[in-house]
Design a protein around this motif. Structure first.
Motif, PDB file in Angstrom:
ATOM      1  N   VAL A 232       0.858  -1.189   0.000  1.00  0.00           N
ATOM      2  CA  VAL A 232       0.000   0.000   0.000  1.00  0.00           C
ATOM      3  C   VAL A 232       0.888   1.232   0.000  1.00  0.00           C
ATOM      4  O   VAL A 232       1.787   1.368   0.840  1.00  0.00           O
ATOM      5  N   VAL A 233       0.645   2.133  -0.954  1.00  0.00           N
ATOM      6  CA  VAL A 233       1.441   3.350  -1.094  1.00  0.00           C
ATOM      7  C   VAL A 233       0.513   4.554  -0.997  1.00  0.00           C
ATOM      8  O   VAL A 233      -0.369   4.743  -1.850  1.00  0.00           O
ATOM      9  N   ASP A 234       0.688   5.341   0.040  1.00  0.00           N
ATOM     10  CA  ASP A 234      -0.140   6.529   0.268  1.00  0.00           C
ATOM     11  C   ASP A 234       0.523   7.742  -0.395  1.00  0.00           C
ATOM     12  O   ASP A 234       1.607   8.161  -0.004  1.00  0.00           O
ATOM     13  N   ILE A 235      -0.144   8.295  -1.399  1.00  0.00           N
ATOM     14  CA  ILE A 235       0.356   9.482  -2.099  1.00  0.00           C
ATOM     15  C   ILE A 235      -0.685  10.602  -2.006  1.00  0.00           C
ATOM     16  O   ILE A 235      -0.967  11.307  -2.980  1.00  0.00           O
ATOM     17  N   SER A 236      -1.237  10.761  -0.804  1.00  0.00           N
ATOM     18  CA  SER A 236      -2.330  11.718  -0.623  1.00  0.00           C
ATOM     19  C   SER A 236      -1.935  13.164  -0.920  1.00  0.00           C
ATOM     20  O   SER A 236      -2.788  13.975  -1.240  1.00  0.00           O
ATOM     21  N   GLY A 237      -0.664  13.481  -0.777  1.00  0.00           N
ATOM     22  CA  GLY A 237      -0.222  14.851  -1.088  1.00  0.00           C
ATOM     23  C   GLY A 237      -0.462  15.815   0.054  1.00  0.00           C
ATOM     24  O   GLY A 237       0.474  16.341   0.642  1.00  0.00           O
ATOM     25  N   PHE A 238      -1.732  16.050   0.377  1.00  0.00           N
ATOM     26  CA  PHE A 238      -2.095  16.885   1.522  1.00  0.00           C
ATOM     27  C   PHE A 238      -3.535  16.551   1.873  1.00  0.00           C
ATOM     28  O   PHE A 238      -4.467  17.132   1.320  1.00  0.00           O
ATOM     29  N   ALA A 239      -3.717  15.585   2.764  1.00  0.00           N
ATOM     30  CA  ALA A 239      -5.066  15.130   3.107  1.00  0.00           C
ATOM     31  C   ALA A 239      -5.279  14.948   4.594  1.00  0.00           C
ATOM     32  O   ALA A 239      -6.403  14.711   5.025  1.00  0.00           O
ATOM     33  N   TYR A 240      -4.213  15.034   5.375  1.00  0.00           N
ATOM     34  CA  TYR A 240      -4.316  14.822   6.812  1.00  0.00           C
ATOM     35  C   TYR A 240      -3.981  16.124   7.522  1.00  0.00           C
ATOM     36  O   TYR A 240      -2.821  16.534   7.594  1.00  0.00           O
ATOM     37  N   GLY A 241      -5.022  16.755   8.016  1.00  0.00           N
ATOM     38  CA  GLY A 241      -4.853  18.034   8.690  1.00  0.00           C
ATOM     39  C   GLY A 241      -6.202  18.668   8.951  1.00  0.00           C
ATOM     40  O   GLY A 241      -7.255  18.148   8.552  1.00  0.00           O
TER      41      GLY A 241
ATOM     42  N   PRO B  93      -1.275   5.365  15.414  1.00  0.00           N
ATOM     43  CA  PRO B  93      -1.090   3.942  15.067  1.00  0.00           C
ATOM     44  C   PRO B  93      -0.766   3.738  13.589  1.00  0.00           C
ATOM     45  O   PRO B  93      -0.036   2.813  13.229  1.00  0.00           O
ATOM     46  N   SER B  94      -1.274   4.622  12.739  1.00  0.00           N
ATOM     47  CA  SER B  94      -0.973   4.511  11.303  1.00  0.00           C
ATOM     48  C   SER B  94       0.492   4.828  11.038  1.00  0.00           C
ATOM     49  O   SER B  94       1.171   4.117  10.283  1.00  0.00           O
ATOM     50  N   PHE B  95       0.989   5.885  11.659  1.00  0.00           N
ATOM     51  CA  PHE B  95       2.400   6.252  11.519  1.00  0.00           C
ATOM     52  C   PHE B  95       3.301   5.146  12.068  1.00  0.00           C
ATOM     53  O   PHE B  95       4.344   4.820  11.488  1.00  0.00           O
ATOM     54  N   ASN B  96       2.906   4.561  13.201  1.00  0.00           N
ATOM     55  CA  ASN B  96       3.732   3.515  13.809  1.00  0.00           C
ATOM     56  C   ASN B  96       3.751   2.240  12.973  1.00  0.00           C
ATOM     57  O   ASN B  96       4.749   1.515  12.960  1.00  0.00           O
ATOM     58  N   TYR B  97       2.648   1.968  12.269  1.00  0.00           N
ATOM     59  CA  TYR B  97       2.605   0.753  11.444  1.00  0.00           C
ATOM     60  C   TYR B  97       3.393   0.928  10.144  1.00  0.00           C
ATOM     61  O   TYR B  97       4.025  -0.016   9.662  1.00  0.00           O
ATOM     62  N   ALA B  98       3.359   2.120   9.571  1.00  0.00           N
ATOM     63  CA  ALA B  98       3.982   2.347   8.265  1.00  0.00           C
ATOM     64  C   ALA B  98       5.481   2.078   8.312  1.00  0.00           C
ATOM     65  O   ALA B  98       6.158   2.364   9.295  1.00  0.00           O
ATOM     66  N   LYS B  99       5.993   1.509   7.227  1.00  0.00           N
ATOM     67  CA  LYS B  99       7.432   1.278   7.110  1.00  0.00           C
ATOM     68  C   LYS B  99       8.184   2.595   7.035  1.00  0.00           C
ATOM     69  O   LYS B  99       9.275   2.752   7.596  1.00  0.00           O
ATOM     70  N   ILE B 100       7.610   3.541   6.310  1.00  0.00           N
ATOM     71  CA  ILE B 100       8.210   4.858   6.128  1.00  0.00           C
ATOM     72  C   ILE B 100       7.095   5.889   6.154  1.00  0.00           C
ATOM     73  O   ILE B 100       6.042   5.687   5.541  1.00  0.00           O
ATOM     74  N   VAL B 101       7.305   6.991   6.864  1.00  0.00           N
ATOM     75  CA  VAL B 101       6.401   8.145   6.844  1.00  0.00           C
ATOM     76  C   VAL B 101       7.224   9.352   6.425  1.00  0.00           C
ATOM     77  O   VAL B 101       8.236   9.657   7.064  1.00  0.00           O
ATOM     78  N   CYS B 102       6.806  10.008   5.360  1.00  0.00           N
ATOM     79  CA  CYS B 102       7.618  11.090   4.784  1.00  0.00           C
ATOM     80  C   CYS B 102       6.919  12.443   4.838  1.00  0.00           C
ATOM     81  O   CYS B 102       6.197  12.802   3.895  1.00  0.00           O
TER      82      CYS B 102
END
Length: 385
Positions: free
Chosen positions: A105-114, A161-170
């Motif tokens: 799963v690759v999250d490329i939301s750009g700007f969606a969390y805020g 929990p999403s950040f902790n699960y992800a392999k990489i958060v950029c």
């Protein structure tokens, strides 16, 4: 995964947003170069022709048990039983893909969390799927994007929990990194926008040719976000157009996203008596930008494509993401607040050899650093699959 196809779910492909398209094309380009048989899937509702143009497959709506094992359709995102009409039938040549096939799963939301989107988007897009991904050991990569601010406490419940699960958060910039650290997590990697590494459509001849026109890329979100009211925003853009016209420049409006921006383009274009260009895809937009001598943009990926192709930008934005990327390039002066005498002086300076060469040098040097940074990011991604 041997010779089996790799199924990649892309999160945040909000077409007809052309920035989202650029990010999707970048992921596809990189994965295709790494794996022999990739199938890209989405569960977002986007126009069918847009999905087909990118070659994306449609995912079956997720349920915790097999799709037909319940007495009625159900879905974790709604509280009522789903009816058959809730499911838009795919084209005959595009059967629905089951979530059980997904490998990455690759999250490329750009700007969606805020705060602008409220916590519900983070819940639906990430948190509600975590138990499924975790149970099947499906890696999640949250690719470079703007994050925050997060004033609602619910963000922490869904994102930590999403950040902790992800392999990489950029986080894509220092301000976003600060906001992300407030949520919590340790696997943060500060990284520039991935579309800087997109090779598709890149034509150095456009960047080296004589550039004889300027582009105006408006953004209806300036108005929706209450950054400016419509009348004030149009007045600002008209001031830039009038200045460019007074210098003898050919100016075009360029639509970067959907109907709302197109209406704004046509409204401003009508007032200024200039043509509106409405490209069919993000690659054409980037090529148009590469051929311009200057771009005024309120779209973030209009800014990124300008910098990636060496085209000097002038920016009016609605969030911290514009400020942060210009700071990266030592071009903070290019973020304007109005069409003041300082803005008009900036336009004049951009048509002097000395200042233009200085801007071009800054862009070129930073682009080289970004390519090295993104090469490392993609290596880290593939090392974690």
């Amino acid at each position: 995964m041997n010779n089996k196809p790799m199924y990649i779910q892309l999160l945040g492909v909000g077409l007809p947003n052309r920035g989202a398209e650029l990010m999707a094309r970048t992921v596809m380009e990189k994965f295709d170069a790494q794996f022999p048989d990739c199938i890209y899937c989405i569960d977002q509702n986007i126009p069918e022709f847009e999905r087909e143009a990118l070659g994306l497959k449609k995912l079956r709506p997720y349920s915790a048990r097999p799709f037909f094992s319940r007495p009625f359709f159900s879905h974790p995102f709604v509280s009522r039983p789903l009816k058959s009409q809730d499911y838009k039938k795919p084209a005959k040549d595009c059967p629905l893909i089951d979530h059980s096939k997904i490998n990455v799963v690759v999250d490329i939301s750009g700007f969606a969390y805020g705060d602008f989107w409220k916590p519900s988007k983070a819940k639906k897009r990430l948190f509600d799927m975590l138990s499924f991904w975790r149970a099947r050991k499906i890696p999640l990569f949250i690719m470079p994007q703007a994050l925050g601010s997060f004033t609602d406490p619910a963000f922490k419940s869904y994102l930590k929990p999403s950040f902790n699960y992800a392999k990489i958060v950029c986080p894509r910039d220092q301000q976003s990194l600060t906001y992300a650290k407030e949520i919590g997590g340790s696997n943060f990697t500060l990284s520039s926008d991935i579309t800087f590494s997109l090779k598709e459509g890149h034509d150095p001849r456009r960047e080296d040719c004589e550039k004889n026109y300027s582009l105006i890329i408006p953004n209806s979100k300036i108005i929706a976000s209450d950054t400016l009211d419509e009348e004030s925003y149009i007045q600002l853009v008209m001031g830039v157009i009038n200045k460019l016209s007074s210098l003898g420049k050919k100016v075009y409006m360029l639509n970067h996203e959907g109907e709302n921006d197109l209406k704004l383009c046509k409204k401003i274009g009508g007032l200024a008596n200039i043509e509106t260009i409405n490209p069919v895809n993000a690659i054409e937009i980037k090529q148009r930008i590469a051929g311009a001598d200057l771009v005024f943009t309120s779209r973030f990926h209009g800014l990124i494509s300008s910098l990636a192709t060496g085209t000097p930008p002038i920016v009016f934005g609605w969030s911290h993401k514009y400020r942060e990327v210009l700071k990266e390039f030592d071009l903070s002066r290019h973020l304007i607040e109005d069409c003041s005498s300082e803005t008009l002086k900036l336009i004049d300076d951009l048509y002097t050899d000395q200042y233009r060469e200085s801007v071009s040098h800054k862009i070129d040097q930073r682009n080289k650093e970004i390519q090295l940074q993104l090469d490392k990011l993609w290596k880290d991604v593939f090392d974690n699959i």
